[in-house]
Each structure stands twice: as C-alpha cells, then as structure tokens.
Design an enzyme around this catalytic site. Structure first.
Site, PDB file in Angstrom:
ATOM      1  N   ASP A 167       0.886  -1.168   0.000  1.00 44.58           N
ATOM      2  CA  ASP A 167       0.000   0.000   0.000  1.00 44.58           C
ATOM      3  C   ASP A 167       0.923   1.216   0.000  1.00 44.58           C
ATOM      4  O   ASP A 167       1.566   1.503   1.007  1.00 44.58           O
ATOM      5  CB  ASP A 167      -0.889  -0.041   1.257  1.00 44.58           C
ATOM      6  CG  ASP A 167      -1.685   1.256   1.458  1.00 44.58           C
ATOM      7  OD1 ASP A 167      -1.677   2.122   0.564  1.00 44.58           O
ATOM      8  OD2 ASP A 167      -2.318   1.378   2.521  1.00 44.58           O
ATOM      9  N   LYS A 197       2.871  11.281  -3.236  1.00 43.20           N
ATOM     10  CA  LYS A 197       1.821  10.623  -4.026  1.00 43.20           C
ATOM     11  C   LYS A 197       0.931  11.641  -4.738  1.00 43.20           C
ATOM     12  O   LYS A 197       0.416  11.376  -5.817  1.00 43.20           O
ATOM     13  CB  LYS A 197       0.981   9.736  -3.098  1.00 43.20           C
ATOM     14  CG  LYS A 197      -0.030   8.867  -3.800  1.00 43.20           C
ATOM     15  CD  LYS A 197      -0.608   7.873  -2.824  1.00 43.20           C
ATOM     16  CE  LYS A 197      -1.732   7.062  -3.411  1.00 43.20           C
ATOM     17  NZ  LYS A 197      -2.247   6.066  -2.460  1.00 43.20           N
ATOM     18  N   GLU A 233      -7.359   0.530  -4.478  1.00 43.86           N
ATOM     19  CA  GLU A 233      -7.401   0.437  -3.017  1.00 43.86           C
ATOM     20  C   GLU A 233      -8.727  -0.125  -2.491  1.00 43.86           C
ATOM     21  O   GLU A 233      -8.714  -1.010  -1.621  1.00 43.86           O
ATOM     22  CB  GLU A 233      -7.076   1.805  -2.403  1.00 43.86           C
ATOM     23  CG  GLU A 233      -5.600   2.129  -2.554  1.00 43.86           C
ATOM     24  CD  GLU A 233      -5.266   3.597  -2.376  1.00 43.86           C
ATOM     25  OE1 GLU A 233      -6.127   4.368  -1.923  1.00 43.86           O
ATOM     26  OE2 GLU A 233      -4.123   3.984  -2.711  1.00 43.86           O
ATOM     27  N   ASP A 256     -15.318   4.879   0.971  1.00 48.46           N
ATOM     28  CA  ASP A 256     -13.996   5.363   1.422  1.00 48.46           C
ATOM     29  C   ASP A 256     -13.994   6.892   1.424  1.00 48.46           C
ATOM     30  O   ASP A 256     -13.940   7.524   0.374  1.00 48.46           O
ATOM     31  CB  ASP A 256     -12.933   4.796   0.455  1.00 48.46           C
ATOM     32  CG  ASP A 256     -11.522   5.249   0.802  1.00 48.46           C
ATOM     33  OD1 ASP A 256     -11.352   6.102   1.701  1.00 48.46           O
ATOM     34  OD2 ASP A 256     -10.571   4.747   0.168  1.00 48.46           O
TER      35      ASP A 256
END
Ligand code: AMP
Length: 583
Positions: A8, A69, A146, A168
């Site tokens: 991850d 990221k 994800e 999420d």
C-alpha cells in the site's frame, strides 16, 4: 516459490504485507508495520526513508519530501538537497525501503510486488507508480485499486456470493466501489467518487461558522490574520473529531484578536446536530455517488450484503447512520483502516503466486477513455466533442478497435488525442496523450484500424494497423505526462543505488534529538534552541503552519550561516510568535 509482496503506497503512510502461514500479515520492523511516506537526505547525503526522514523533516525541510503521491503522474520535480527528483524516483525510495524491510523479515530477495492505487488514479498516475516500482528494483506484476484491496481483506475468507460496497471517505477524496465475490472470484461491478470531497471540507464548514461568530459576536475580522485562521482550522478539526464521540464540542480560543485595544476570546459550543446540518449537503453528495454505483452495478440497496468503511472521515457517526438507513444494515470497520489495504494487496499477491487456486480479480475502469471529434456541444459546432471508446465500468482487460479513413490523398500522418473522463467536452477531461501515426502514402479514404487496449492495471495501449497492407504502425507518443525511457529509468536506478545507504538504512535508528544537526553545525545556542523547539512542534502542526515554520527555519539558518545578526531578528520573532500560538 518466488515471493510476491503486497504494497500500500500511501500519501502519508505505506505498508508492505505478505502471506505467512496462509494469513496476510503486515511486515513489521521494531513492532511497527507503518512506514511514513517520507524521504530525506541525511547530512552525509545518504537517503533515509520513513520515520527517520519524518523526524528530520523538522530540522531539514530542504532535505525532506512528504506526500509525494499527490504529484505522481505529473512532470513536476521536487528538490532534495542539491538535486531535483521526479515523483517516481522519490516513490521508488519508499518502495525500496519496503522491499528491504520485506527482504529482512522474510530472509530472501524480493523482486515482485502488487501495488495499490486509488480507484480514481489516472493512466499517468498508474504509469508513474509502475515506473517507481521498476526504479526500486520491483517488478510490479499488478496494480489494484485500493477499495478492491479493502474488499479482499474483508471478504477473501468467506464463502458464498457476496456483494460488498466499499465507502472510502478520507481527508480530501471520496471513493465508492461495489464488488461481487463468488467462489474466490472478486469482480468489481462499479467504482465512482469525487476527487475533491472529504474531511477537509467539513473542517472548512466549521471554520466558516467560527469566522462568522468572530464577526458578529466578537465584532472582529480574523480572515486576514494567518495565525488566528491557523488556530481556527486546528480547533475546527479537533471539534469535528470530538463530535464523533461526544454530543457537544466547545471551542475556546483565548486572544483570538483585538477590539478597541483589548484582547477578545472566542468561546463557542457546537452540537453534533449543528455539525451534521453543516455537512448534510456533502454527505448527500456521497449518497448520490452511492446511488450511481448501485445503478452502474445494476443492484438494489437490499442486494448489498456488506458495507465496508475505509478512511478517517467514516468515523463520523452520521456516515454510518446514513448508510444504515439506506441499506438497512450497519457498516463494518473491523480491520484497522490503516492496514486493510496492504492486507488486501498481500492477498492478491498470494493469488498471483498461485497460493489460492480460484483467486481471480476482475477489475473495471472507473473512467471512460475516448477521443475528440467534430460535433455539436451546447448548440455550437466544436472540434472538441468527446467520443467515448472504452466506457467506464468496463471490465479489464478490454480492447476496442475503431476504423478511421484518411481525408486526403497521400496523407502523411494521423494524429489521435486520447482523453480520460466523463465530460462531453474533451478539453474538460484529462488528456492522456497525443499519438502520431506515420502512414504509407495512399489515396484518400484509406482505412486505418485503431486498437485501444486497457490492460489489467488500467493502463492504456494504442496500436494502429493499415487495413489494406496489414502494416502495423508504431505511434510516436507525446504524453501529457512524459514517461521515462528505458535509459532514463536505468539512470534513475543507478542514482537510487548510489544514494542508498544499505538495506538497514531506512529503518535504522532515528535521531532522538531533532536539533542535533543544528547544534553540530555550530549555530548560536539560542538559535539552535529555537529551531529545536520549532522542530518539536512540526509533527503536530497543521500543513500550512508547517510550511511557514519550515520557511522561517530555513531563513534563520541562512541568516545564521551568513553571520547576519540583523537578518536573524525578524524570522526569529515570527517563529517565536507561531510557537507561542501553537503552545
Ligand atoms: P484519511 O485520509 O483516511 O487518513 O482521513 C483523514 C481525515 O479523517 C481527516 O479529515 C481527519 O480530520 C478525519 N478524521 C480522522 N479521525 C476522525 C474522527 N474520529 N471523526 C471525524 N473525522 C476524522
């Protein structure tokens, strides 16, 4: 059997996991599975990753990079010490640290990984992630979304057919996916969301309320006072978090401003009901996405067997209540939300290793891919009408061929622009690249077959064939995001190797006194002490304050180095002020 790890690669934290004794386990070092996604250069110029880099960020922001990221898939570079780095190179350092950790724990080389990305990651961002892996010496055998990984973490051990909705809601983004799991086959039925909706918006709503309270109740304006606004922002987030556990939160901020020469204090109570009313519209927007996902998946709410919550903002009780009202069942948040994506990545990695015979992951593209053409938009003729070629929610891999005719005799080339998105105007979507095909000279009307393939990782490939000759034409690609050539990647690999301090370096001992470097640099005692105090406050400071503190620290260090006592006064006073507020 060659190991494949699950990774991850997060904005704030990253983890690596692996199947051990049939269980997916997050691999730990010093009892901690989480590696902060921070990269730094130590004073000797060697790379440090994780906690060591996060800790030194406070004393050496110019030698530390955070949240890389957010820049993946762009051509921006970041400075790290004397050199500039591409986002993939910085991410590669994090991946290499995770690889080293895995090798240390497993006691064998690790060269293959499954890496997760947000479902909304574009083609360019996926490419950049894969490049980062290559630079780090990892063959990225699969990129998975994800939410899909989260579903695997929860559901892979269960039998029967299950339809799972993953909701999420993080700090800045919202994603909803619906996954069907049947006999080990995980099929993503729909995935949608909003890249600009999350906990930060909820904080802003409370801040607006407090600003208004200052204006009408206290008769002061705080909007131009950065320190006051920073305090309100912190207070707003703290109140929001408190309201997840308590019915009321009281905000007390002394000396928030001055009126008629006297300090004024802000004291305001906010109830959970008030807060829920503030975010009601935002939560309704998330429900619109939930409904969209249900409709895309062709399912009724009653057909969803389980709801999984991921992301910090799902701790708000109204989120669970809203979902419970819609689905008639309470959502789950059983697995540590910080680790569940890595666990899911490891489960997929185990499947890729063949540890589970039936394990298949059928993912979809959450975006439509298409080109621009002449057409009518809002009643006017345009050359930018978006023509979908691969529709969103199509299963991966997928391939589509389109025929084009040349418009003139001896036409030399054809140019195709490919976009990703849902807007009818192509220019409002994300340009993936411009593909140029050099043609064999032929009469007008010659047919060119264009094949679009989206691979399992959601990455696009384009191929053209001249129908008459059967000749394949390789495209010259001008990407909106420039992919690195093999040579450039090799150069990045060499660079990474030359900076790497050895496998133990990234998880090595962390400096326990953040100001050591400054003291060692021979700064005056009071300057070093102030920098140390500021350094101690950095980890808990809000992002904007952190940037300001970092800038002031850099100014102070520069002035101290230049032995310019006058130039030291202003930034030291400004830093003292901020620390006063923070303390
Ligand atoms: P993530 O990106 O998943 O780490 O989520 C971060 C967001 O979750 C931030 O906006 C936090 O303020 C928010 N958050 C964390 N804990 C809570 C909580 N207990 N209640 C409400 N929001 C929270």
């Amino acid at each position: 059997m060659e190991p494949i790890v699950g990774i991850d690669l997060g904005t704030t934290n990253s983890e690596v996991a692996y199947i051990i004794d049939k269980q997916a386990e997050v691999l730990k070092d010093h009892d901690d599975g989480i590696v902060p996604s921070c990269v730094g250069l130590d004073p000797e110029g060697g790379i440090i990753v994780g906690s060591a880099a996060k800790n030194q960020a406070v004393v050496a922001p110019e030698r530390t990079v955070l949240s890389i990221k957010r820049r993946m898939g762009t051509d921006e570079t970041v400075d790290l010490g004397p050199d500039a780095y591409r986002p993939q190179e910085i991410s590669a350092f994090i991946l290499k640290a995770l690889k080293s950790r895995a090798e240390k724990v497993l006691g064998r080389p690790v060269a293959k990984a499954v890496i997760t990305v947000p479902a909304y990651f574009t083609d360019a961002q996926r490419h950049a992630t894969r490049e980062a892996g290559t630079i780090a010496g990892l063959d990225v055998i699969r990129i998975i979304n994800e939410p899909t990984a989260a579903a695997l973490a929860y559901e892979s051990q269960r039998s029967g057919t299950r339809r799972v909705l993953i909701y999420d809601l993080g700090g800045g983004t919202f994603d909803v996916s619906i996954v069907k799991i049947e006999a080990g086959v995980v099929e993503v039925l729909a995935s949608t969301g909003d890249n600009h909706l999350g906990g930060d918006d909820f904080d802003r709503k409370i801040i607006d309320l407090l600003v208004e309270q200052c204006r009408t109740g206290l008769k002061i304006s705080v909007t131009d006072d950065r320190a006051a606004m920073a305090r309100l922002r912190r207070a707003a987030e703290a109140a929001k978090i408190q309201l997840s556990a308590a019915p009321f939160a009281r905000i007390e901020e002394d000396h928030i401003g001055m009126r008629d020469g006297s300090p004024v204090h802000l004291s305001h109570e906010i109830s959970r009901g008030d807060f829920e009313a503030l975010i009601d519209h935002d939560l309704s927007r998330t429900m619109a996405s939930v409904n969209q996902a249900l409709s895309d998946a062709d399912l009724l709410a009653s057909q969803i067997d389980r709801i999984i919550l991921v992301g910090g903002s799902t701790r708000i009780p109204a989120v669970s209540e809203m979902l419970a009202a819609k689905f008639g069942k309470l959502p789950h948040s059983g697995i540590d939300p910080d680790l569940c994506v890595a666990v899911g990545a490891a489960i997929q990695a185990g499947r890729e290793m063949g540890l589970e015979e039936t394990g298949v992951l059928l993912d979809i593209t959450p975006y439509t891919f298409g080109t621009a053409a002449i057409g009518e938009l809002d009643g006017a003729l345009t050359v930018d009408m978006f023509v979908p070629i691969i529709h969103r929610n199509t299963k991966l891999p997928t391939s589509r061929t389109e025929a084009f005719s040349t418009v003139s005799d001896n036409q030399q080339r054809v140019q195709i622009k490919v976009y990703q998105g849902e807007n009818p105007n192509a220019l409002d979507n994300v340009l993936i690249g411009t593909y140029m095909f050099d043609l064999t000279l032929a009469p007008a009307g010659s047919v060119l077959l264009l094949n679009y393939t989206l691979d399992l990782n959601g990455i696009l490939k384009l191929e053209a064939v001249e129908k008459k000759t059967g000749r394949k034409i390789n495209a010259v690609i001008e990407n909106a995001f420039s992919r690195q050539s093999k040579e450039a990647i090799a150069a990045s690999q060499d660079r990474l190797e030359s900076l790497w301090n050895g496998p133990d370096a990234p998880s090595g001992p962390v400096a326990d006194h953040p100001a050591q470097g400054d003291a060692a640099d021979g700064l005056p005692h009071d300057v070093a002490a102030l920098l140390a105090r500021a350094a101690g406050k950095m980890p808990d400071a809000h992002e904007e304050d952190r940037a300001e503190i970092a800038q002031l620290m850099a100014d102070i260090r520069a002035a101290a180095k230049g032995k310019d006592a006058d130039a030291l006064t202003a930034p030291m006073a400004a830093l003292e002020d901020i620390l006063f507020y923070l303390e």
